[in-house]
Design a protein around this motif. Structure first.
Motif, short mmCIF file in Angstrom:
data_model
loop_
_atom_site.label_atom_id
_atom_site.label_comp_id
_atom_site.label_asym_id
_atom_site.label_seq_id
_atom_site.Cartn_x
_atom_site.Cartn_y
_atom_site.Cartn_z
N ASN A 121 0.82 -1.10 0.12
CA ASN A 121 0.00 0.02 0.10
C ASN A 121 0.84 1.18 -0.10
N GLN A 122 1.95 1.32 -0.87
CA GLN A 122 2.57 2.47 -0.96
C GLN A 122 2.92 2.81 -2.80
N TRP A 123 3.05 3.93 -2.74
CA TRP A 123 3.40 4.38 -4.24
C TRP A 123 5.02 4.33 -4.63
N TYR A 124 5.46 3.52 -5.38
CA TYR A 124 6.83 3.24 -5.74
C TYR A 124 7.15 4.17 -6.58
N ALA A 125 8.37 4.74 -6.94
CA ALA A 125 8.76 5.38 -8.12
C ALA A 125 9.45 4.40 -8.77
N ASP B 45 9.51 -1.53 9.34
CA ASP B 45 8.98 -2.79 9.92
C ASP B 45 7.50 -2.53 10.35
N LYS B 46 7.25 -1.21 11.01
CA LYS B 46 6.01 -0.63 11.35
C LYS B 46 4.87 -0.43 10.17
N LEU B 47 5.44 -0.19 9.00
CA LEU B 47 4.51 0.12 7.88
C LEU B 47 4.17 -1.43 7.28
N GLN B 48 5.11 -2.26 7.28
CA GLN B 48 4.82 -3.67 6.94
C GLN B 48 3.92 -4.23 7.82
N PRO C 211 -5.76 2.58 -4.96
CA PRO C 211 -4.73 3.28 -4.34
C PRO C 211 -5.39 4.31 -3.28
N VAL C 212 -4.45 4.34 -1.96
CA VAL C 212 -5.04 5.34 -1.20
C VAL C 212 -3.99 6.57 -0.90
N TRP D 89 1.26 2.10 -7.83
CA TRP D 89 0.83 1.60 -6.56
C TRP D 89 1.10 0.14 -6.56
N TYR D 90 1.47 -0.36 -5.29
CA TYR D 90 1.94 -1.61 -4.86
C TYR D 90 1.13 -1.80 -3.62
#
Ligand code: FES
Ligand SMILES: [Fe+2]
Length: 324
Positions: free
Chosen positions: A4-8, A316-319, A119-120, A113-114
């Motif tokens: 749940n992140q936008w990756y370049a 780690d928190k985000l995961q 997407p949020v 978006w992965y």
């Protein structure tokens, strides 16, 4: 990966109008394609019919066409035409639909978006990528490690006098004051190397150390900015290819003269210097084991690794957010 992140994930220049670009990202073979009107699609490269790669396909009327039997998909991966069924067919084609990744383009960078289907929010990025007063030059290199290792290398202040003793780490400054780490916002950390020649002094604690004018900034999940000065900044994004490969994309931005043609030459020269430094890192980081970083991977960290510890903790928190 953090979900749940936008990756370049790519430079916009790598997907030309009406063309298809195959690329491995997030451990999956994908195709990026640009319609004649400029729209961008990113879908799984494996054709749902009989598995041919769409990377060898072409763009036709705003869709990507498989090279094998001509099945067509739109920019969202929706199957829109099966030639062998004929134009008159009204069959439901949804069984052919491909996995697709939502994309955005900002500052000539493609973000994908992965995570969950929808997407949020929007990508977070450093403002320099949309600042027209800067001129940049872009280079890329593939490394044989997970992207997390490449990120950590850019947050590592104690390697400078060793790996880079002939370039940016000259001066034998082996003792690391701090480093100080501050969070500029919830998604952005800042630090700076404040190294010194070891004359027997005790390194300053992080709280007593400083953030210099030349500082390092990192935005989750994969963008970094070296603020060298107000006129020179080096941006990097760390593209996840798979668990053992990544691409480091480096952009040398400057506005030294304010004249685009001259700044472009300066950026080109800056990129050459970036490449020398980057190769020094790559040679060693590719030997690190395990190839992917994590919070508990058995490393014995030192005080100078504070930015890396902050990166790992937040990651780690985000995961874990996704697992909850
Ligand atoms: S494999 Fe793609 S159309 Fe047949
Ligand atoms: Fe380095």
């Amino acid at each position: 990966m953090i979900s749940n992140q936008w990756y370049a994930v790519m430079s916009s220049h790598d997907v030309k109008k009406g063309k298809v670009t195959g690329a491995r990202r997030f451990g999956e073979n994908l195709v990026f394609f640009r319609t004649e009107a400029g729209g961008l699609g990113c879908v799984s490269s494996r054709c749902a019919h009989r598995g041919a790669s769409l990377a060898k396909g072409c763009v036709k009327n705003g869709n990507i066409r498989c090279p094998f039997h001509g099945i067509e998909y739109d920019v969202t991966g929706k199957c829109v035409h099966v030639p062998s069924d004929g134009r008159a067919s009204t069959a439901d084609l949804s069984r052919f639909n491909l996995r697709h990744y939502a994309v955005r383009e900002i500052g000539d960078i493609i973000f994908a978006w992965y995570g969950d289907a929808e997407p949020v929010g929007e990508p977070d990025y450093f403002d320099i990528i949309t600042d027209p007063s800067y001129t940049y030059d872009h280079t890329e290199d593939t490394w044989g490690v997970d992207y997390s290792r490449v990120i950590e290398n850019q947050l590592d202040v104690s390697h400078l006098p060793f790996i880079h003793r002939t370039t940016i780490g000259r001066g034998n400054k082996t003792l690391c004051n701090g480093p100080k780490v501050v969070w500029l916002d919830d998604n952005t950390l800042q630090t700076s190397a404040n190294n010194a020649v070891d004359t027997g002094q005790t390194p300053l604690a992080g709280k007593d150390s400083i953030i210099k004018d030349t500082n390092l900034n990192f935005k989750f999940p994969n963008m970094w900015l070296n603020h060298v000065s107000d006129r020179i900044q080096i941006l990097a994004f760390f593209i996840p290819v798979d668990d053992e490969h990544s691409i480091i994309a480096l952009r040398f931005y400057n506005k030294i003269t304010g004249k685009k043609s001259i700044d472009k030459c300066i950026a080109w020269l800056g990129s050459r210097a970036n490449r020398v430094v980057e190769k020094q890192d790559k040679r060693i980081v590719e030997t690190q084991l395990p190839k992917k970083s994590g919070l508990m991977i058995g490393e014995k960290l030192v005080k100078a690794d504070k930015p890396i510890i902050e990166y790992r903790s937040k990651r780690d928190k985000l995961q874990k957010l996704k697992e909850e």
